[in-house]
Design a protein around this motif. Structure first.
Motif, mmCIF file in Angstrom:
data_model
loop_
_atom_site.group_PDB
_atom_site.id
_atom_site.type_symbol
_atom_site.label_atom_id
_atom_site.label_comp_id
_atom_site.label_asym_id
_atom_site.label_seq_id
_atom_site.Cartn_x
_atom_site.Cartn_y
_atom_site.Cartn_z
ATOM 1 N N VAL A 14 0.836 -1.205 0.000
ATOM 2 C CA VAL A 14 0.000 0.000 0.000
ATOM 3 C C VAL A 14 0.870 1.253 0.000
ATOM 4 O O VAL A 14 0.627 2.202 -0.756
ATOM 5 C CB VAL A 14 -0.976 -0.003 1.193
ATOM 6 N N LYS A 15 1.898 1.245 0.834
ATOM 7 C CA LYS A 15 2.801 2.407 0.891
ATOM 8 C C LYS A 15 3.476 2.631 -0.453
ATOM 9 O O LYS A 15 3.577 3.773 -0.933
ATOM 10 C CB LYS A 15 3.848 2.200 1.981
ATOM 11 N N ALA A 16 3.947 1.554 -1.070
ATOM 12 C CA ALA A 16 4.627 1.675 -2.361
ATOM 13 C C ALA A 16 3.689 2.242 -3.426
ATOM 14 O O ALA A 16 4.077 3.108 -4.225
ATOM 15 C CB ALA A 16 5.159 0.309 -2.795
ATOM 16 N N ILE A 17 2.447 1.779 -3.429
ATOM 17 C CA ILE A 17 1.482 2.241 -4.426
ATOM 18 C C ILE A 17 1.047 3.669 -4.148
ATOM 19 O O ILE A 17 0.960 4.495 -5.065
ATOM 20 C CB ILE A 17 0.282 1.279 -4.465
ATOM 21 N N ARG A 18 0.798 3.997 -2.875
ATOM 22 C CA ARG A 18 0.393 5.357 -2.535
ATOM 23 C C ARG A 18 1.486 6.352 -2.918
ATOM 24 O O ARG A 18 1.215 7.436 -3.476
ATOM 25 C CB ARG A 18 0.094 5.441 -1.034
ATOM 26 N N SER A 19 2.735 5.992 -2.651
ATOM 27 C CA SER A 19 3.852 6.876 -2.994
ATOM 28 C C SER A 19 3.956 7.061 -4.502
ATOM 29 O O SER A 19 4.140 8.179 -4.998
ATOM 30 C CB SER A 19 5.164 6.306 -2.449
#
Length: 314
Positions: free
Chosen positions: A164-169
């Motif tokens: 999720v963090k990778a995609i949000r970033s």
């Protein structure tokens, strides 16, 4: 208690109400076919060629369904799933076509590698190990390519830690701050997924997915997964499957009070269809009862293959 159970009074007192606004319809898009093809293990459900998808979405919208999640079957597969982030890939072309015809449709995309890799796993593979961290940048690239093509929501399903963090970033860095993330937060290593793997041609070449999907025996672990995804930027969290995990849906809703999706998966659908075809159950009544139970447990959104037939009932 029976005074309020009379036919005229029952609708006034219902605690849970199922609506077409609750439903998300899955759509399988196959780059390799020229006409709709029924999925043998999912009676009544089809893969569609790219040029037919907008029409199928239109028919569903006439029934009141507004949200759709797309799964692609590409013409090319490789070790890293490069077709998944190709701007001219099966999902990317589908999104552009559908958006052109249906401006008001809510377009959701599955962000994963299993349909696009030769090995059928949800991440980069080295030997027989599915690697977590090298997979994350690729998931970000997939999400950005979907957002460019018109996705409203991206739904990472691979259960990679930090996805999720990778995609949000990646979305934020590319100017897609308004694209939401619906994370498959509590996705169990379930036996109910068999028909989907046939539908999406995502059978794995070796092993299983237990190293990254959740143990079916665990409940509290789901809360830890959801907490991590929300901290990383998830807007909607998902429990998958739904019917055997109603307790998890309830616990997630009570613990976090955020939008919760539940996936009424292929095996749950196929069991109802098989029993219906044998004349043992009324398919539509059973499907309605199952979806109502998922709603009653706390789900705000339900991904279901019963979407069109239940929309007709509603």
């Amino acid at each position: 208690m029976r005074r309020l159970r009379r036919d005229r009074l029952r609708p006034l007192l219902r605690e849970s109400r199922l609506s077409t606004d609750d439903l998300i319809m899955p759509v399988f898009v196959d780059e390799n076919i020229s006409s709709p093809k029924e999925i043998p293990s999912m009676p009544g459900y089809f893969r569609f060629p790219i040029h037919d998808v907008a029409d199928e979405v239109g028919k569903a919208m006439e029934l009141g369904i507004r949200a759709f999640i797309f799964f692609g079957i590409p013409s090319h597969k490789d070790d890293v799933g490069s077709s998944a982030f190709d701007d001219d890939g099966v999902i990317q072309k589908t999104l552009r076509n559908v958006r052109k015809e249906h401006e008001d449709a809510v377009l959701i995309t599955d962000v994963c590698l299993c349909e696009y890799t030769t090995h059928g796993h949800c991440g980069i593979v080295k030997g027989k190990e599915v690697l977590n961290d090298p997979t994350l940048p690729i998931l970000g690239k997939i999400a950005v390519s979907h957002a460019k093509s018109g996705a409203d929501i991206v739904a990472p399903s691979g259960m990679m830690d930090g996805m999720v963090k990778a995609i949000r970033s990646a979305l934020d860095e590319n100017g897609f701050e308004s694209v939401a993330i619906m994370s498959y937060s509590a996705k169990y290593a379930s036996s109910f997924y068999g028909p989907f793997r046939e539908a999406a041609e995502s059978e794995y070449a070796f092993g299983d997915r237990k190293s990254y999907q959740m143990d079916i025996h665990n409940g509290s672990e789901a809360l830890r997964e959801v907490k991590l995804d929300l901290k990383e930027g998830a807007d909607i969290v998902m429990v998958k499957p739904a019917l055997s995990y109603l307790d998890i849906i309830r616990r997630v809703k009570e613990a976090f009070n955020v939008p919760v999706a539940a996936y009424n998966v292929s095996g749950e659908y196929s069991m109802v269809k098989a029993a219906g075809r044998m004349g043992w159950l009324d398919e539509k009544e059973i499907a309605y009862e199952i979806l109502t139970s998922i709603k009653r447990a706390g789900a705000d959104l339900i991904i279901t293959y019963h979407a069109k037939e239940i929309a007709e009932v509603l």
